[in-house]
Design a protein around this motif. Structure first.
Motif, PDB file in Angstrom:
ATOM      1  N   PHE A  97       8.278   4.767  -1.331  1.00  0.00           N
ATOM      2  CA  PHE A  97       7.096   5.494  -1.789  1.00  0.00           C
ATOM      3  C   PHE A  97       7.121   6.932  -1.282  1.00  0.00           C
ATOM      4  CE2 PHE A  97       6.046   0.988  -1.181  1.00  0.00           C
ATOM      5  CZ  PHE A  97       5.771   0.650  -2.499  1.00  0.00           C
ATOM      6  N   SER A  98       6.512   7.824  -2.034  1.00  0.00           N
ATOM      7  CA  SER A  98       6.644   9.258  -1.757  1.00  0.00           C
ATOM      8  C   SER A  98       5.472   9.854  -1.006  1.00  0.00           C
ATOM      9  CB  SER A  98       6.850  10.018  -3.070  1.00  0.00           C
ATOM     10  OG  SER A  98       8.029   9.574  -3.706  1.00  0.00           O
ATOM     11  N   PHE A  99       4.402   9.081  -0.837  1.00  0.00           N
ATOM     12  CA  PHE A  99       3.242   9.583  -0.105  1.00  0.00           C
ATOM     13  C   PHE A  99       2.859   8.574   0.977  1.00  0.00           C
ATOM     14  CE2 PHE A  99       3.052  11.757  -4.141  1.00  0.00           C
ATOM     15  CZ  PHE A  99       2.613  13.034  -3.825  1.00  0.00           C
ATOM     16  N   CYS A 100       2.607   9.084   2.160  1.00  0.00           N
ATOM     17  CA  CYS A 100       2.237   8.215   3.276  1.00  0.00           C
ATOM     18  C   CYS A 100       1.199   8.912   4.148  1.00  0.00           C
ATOM     19  CB  CYS A 100       3.464   7.850   4.108  1.00  0.00           C
ATOM     20  SG  CYS A 100       3.101   6.734   5.483  1.00  0.00           S
ATOM     21  N   THR A 101       0.142   8.187   4.477  1.00  0.00           N
ATOM     22  CA  THR A 101      -0.909   8.694   5.353  1.00  0.00           C
ATOM     23  C   THR A 101      -1.199   7.675   6.445  1.00  0.00           C
ATOM     24  OG1 THR A 101      -1.988  10.064   3.662  1.00  0.00           O
ATOM     25  CG2 THR A 101      -3.362   9.314   5.478  1.00  0.00           C
ATOM     26  N   VAL A 102      -1.301   8.162   7.668  1.00  0.00           N
ATOM     27  CA  VAL A 102      -1.712   7.323   8.789  1.00  0.00           C
ATOM     28  C   VAL A 102      -3.226   7.429   8.918  1.00  0.00           C
ATOM     29  CG1 VAL A 102      -1.515   6.884  11.268  1.00  0.00           C
ATOM     30  CG2 VAL A 102       0.478   7.687   9.979  1.00  0.00           C
ATOM     31  N   VAL A 103      -3.891   6.292   8.933  1.00  0.00           N
ATOM     32  CA  VAL A 103      -5.350   6.253   9.052  1.00  0.00           C
ATOM     33  C   VAL A 103      -5.675   5.748  10.452  1.00  0.00           C
ATOM     34  CG1 VAL A 103      -7.502   5.451   8.029  1.00  0.00           C
ATOM     35  CG2 VAL A 103      -5.446   5.637   6.619  1.00  0.00           C
ATOM     36  N   THR A 104      -6.432   6.533  11.194  1.00  0.00           N
ATOM     37  CA  THR A 104      -6.640   6.201  12.591  1.00  0.00           C
ATOM     38  C   THR A 104      -8.052   6.518  13.049  1.00  0.00           C
ATOM     39  OG1 THR A 104      -5.633   6.401  14.797  1.00  0.00           O
ATOM     40  CG2 THR A 104      -5.881   8.435  13.516  1.00  0.00           C
ATOM     41  N   ASP A 105      -8.315   6.191  14.301  1.00  0.00           N
ATOM     42  CA  ASP A 105      -9.589   6.460  14.951  1.00  0.00           C
ATOM     43  C   ASP A 105      -9.547   7.818  15.640  1.00  0.00           C
ATOM     44  OD1 ASP A 105     -11.027   5.970  17.932  1.00  0.00           O
ATOM     45  OD2 ASP A 105     -12.196   5.315  16.214  1.00  0.00           O
ATOM     46  N   GLU A 106     -10.705   8.400  15.874  1.00  0.00           N
ATOM     47  CA  GLU A 106     -10.748   9.701  16.534  1.00  0.00           C
ATOM     48  C   GLU A 106     -10.092   9.682  17.913  1.00  0.00           C
ATOM     49  OE1 GLU A 106     -14.914  10.551  16.428  1.00  0.00           O
ATOM     50  OE2 GLU A 106     -14.800  11.555  14.490  1.00  0.00           O
ATOM     51  N   THR A 107     -10.191   8.554  18.607  1.00  0.00           N
ATOM     52  CA  THR A 107      -9.592   8.463  19.942  1.00  0.00           C
ATOM     53  C   THR A 107      -8.074   8.435  19.893  1.00  0.00           C
ATOM     54  OG1 THR A 107      -9.722   6.038  19.912  1.00  0.00           O
ATOM     55  CG2 THR A 107     -11.592   7.232  20.859  1.00  0.00           C
ATOM     56  N   HIS A 108      -7.514   8.090  18.742  1.00  0.00           N
ATOM     57  CA  HIS A 108      -6.058   8.024  18.560  1.00  0.00           C
ATOM     58  C   HIS A 108      -5.484   9.297  17.948  1.00  0.00           C
ATOM     59  CE1 HIS A 108      -4.716   4.309  20.013  1.00  0.00           C
ATOM     60  NE2 HIS A 108      -4.290   3.728  18.921  1.00  0.00           N
ATOM     61  N   LEU A 109      -6.341  10.198  17.497  1.00  0.00           N
ATOM     62  CA  LEU A 109      -5.893  11.308  16.658  1.00  0.00           C
ATOM     63  C   LEU A 109      -4.822  12.157  17.327  1.00  0.00           C
ATOM     64  CD1 LEU A 109      -6.050  13.011  14.121  1.00  0.00           C
ATOM     65  CD2 LEU A 109      -8.057  14.155  15.074  1.00  0.00           C
ATOM     66  N   GLU A 110      -5.044  12.593  18.541  1.00  0.00           N
ATOM     67  CA  GLU A 110      -4.078  13.453  19.211  1.00  0.00           C
ATOM     68  C   GLU A 110      -2.749  12.747  19.408  1.00  0.00           C
ATOM     69  OE1 GLU A 110      -4.039  16.624  19.845  1.00  0.00           O
ATOM     70  OE2 GLU A 110      -6.010  16.812  18.904  1.00  0.00           O
ATOM     71  N   ALA A 111      -2.807  11.476  19.768  1.00  0.00           N
ATOM     72  CA  ALA A 111      -1.577  10.717  19.977  1.00  0.00           C
ATOM     73  C   ALA A 111      -0.795  10.565  18.674  1.00  0.00           C
ATOM     74  CB  ALA A 111      -1.905   9.336  20.553  1.00  0.00           C
ATOM     75  N   VAL A 112      -1.504  10.360  17.564  1.00  0.00           N
ATOM     76  CA  VAL A 112      -0.828  10.251  16.264  1.00  0.00           C
ATOM     77  C   VAL A 112      -0.200  11.585  15.882  1.00  0.00           C
ATOM     78  CG1 VAL A 112      -1.218   9.930  13.782  1.00  0.00           C
ATOM     79  CG2 VAL A 112      -2.231   8.338  15.418  1.00  0.00           C
TER      80      VAL A 112
END
Length: 287
Positions: free
Chosen positions: A132-147
């Motif tokens: 697939f050509s599009f990928c998005t990681v969906v996360t919590d605000e507490t994980h944002l910086e780490a992602v």
């Protein structure tokens, strides 16, 4: 917490349908007892599920909560069940993608809740880009910086499920077609699906013994331009959608809290009617 475990179990397709159609309600009753207390006994099943979902929104945003948000806000909010298809838990290259929406393109949504680790994230994304050509990681605000730190590919989108339970795009996904692999895409297909593709492209199927058949079909598929092959695969995957035009009005009546459970259940009209009756009744009522 035990209540969190109960919610994880209750908000699954199998558990929910066992409750609605077979009255297997042990998990449901225990969740109401632990989370809602005495108030749940006098409420309708709809009210109880809405209250349990509200508890999840405040205290336990599990994987179901994320997937249901994606279904409601992206598949139903931006697109339509008439033109788009969602697929969940699709095995791909030794991984299992969380959520895929097909609407002309295939967009993978990899969920990382506040309860998840990130150690496998890079490997997961690499495997998704093989098909697939599009990928998005969906996360919590507490994980944002780490992602952000973990993902150094600018093509990978990042989306945040905010404290207000809205989906905020932190970084928009960009198309990536450089890593596509015929074999990975082919392995996503059922036999009837890759046979349809080969018949359309070549007008016939390989005439070889059963031992050689799969390998030969793959070799034929590898002769198709890879971008065209991807579109052919997406077309077949999109046909797996559960909600057709005849069922859309029935599906529209399903409460938003339960959309994902019903979307992936392939209900008949009688099933939808039974669900509405179940939701309008109280615990212990015969439906």
């Amino acid at each position: 917490m035990e209540s969190d475990v109960l919610l994880n179990k209750l908000f699954t397709v199998n558990s929910f349908n066992s409750l609605v159609f077979k009255n297997r309600n042990q998990t449901y009753l225990k969740a109401i007892e632990d989370i809602l207390g005495n108030t749940g006994a006098s409420e309708t099943n709809l009210k109880n599920f809405q209250s349990l979902y509200h508890y999840m929104a405040r205290s336990h945003r599990n994987e179901y909560f994320y997937k249901n948000a994606l279904l409601n806000k992206i598949l139903l909010g931006r697109h339509s069940v008439r033109t788009s298809t969602a697929i969940r838990e699709l095995p791909i290259a030794n991984n299992i993608l969380d959520f895929l929406i097909i609407n002309g393109v295939g967009h993978v949504y990899e969920i990382k809740t506040e309860l998840d680790k990130l150690d496998r994230l890079q490997n997961q994304i690499a495997s998704y880009f093989e098909a697939f050509s599009f990928c998005t990681v969906v996360t919590d605000e507490t994980h944002l910086e780490a992602v952000r730190e973990k993902i150094d590919q600018p093509q990978v989108g990042i989306m945040v499920l905010t404290k207000r339970n809205t989906l905020h795009v932190d970084r928009k996904a960009v198309e990536n077609t450089n890593d596509l692999r015929h074999e990975t895409m082919f392995k996503l297909l059922r036999k009837s699906e890759f046979e349809t593709i080969l018949l359309d492209e070549f007008g016939r199927l390989p005439e070889v013994n059963q031992v050689e058949y799969y390998r030969t079909c793959l070799l034929w598929f590898q002769n198709i331009n890879i971008l065209k092959a991807q579109q052919l695969v997406l077309k077949q995957l999109k046909l797996r959608g559960y909600i057709n035009r005849d069922k859309q009005q029935l599906f529209d009546r399903v409460p938003s809290e339960l959309k994902m459970l019903v979307y992936f259940s392939d209900y008949t009209q009688n099933d939808f009617d039974h669900l509405q009756a179940f939701l309008s009744h109280r615990i212990g009522d015969v439906v």
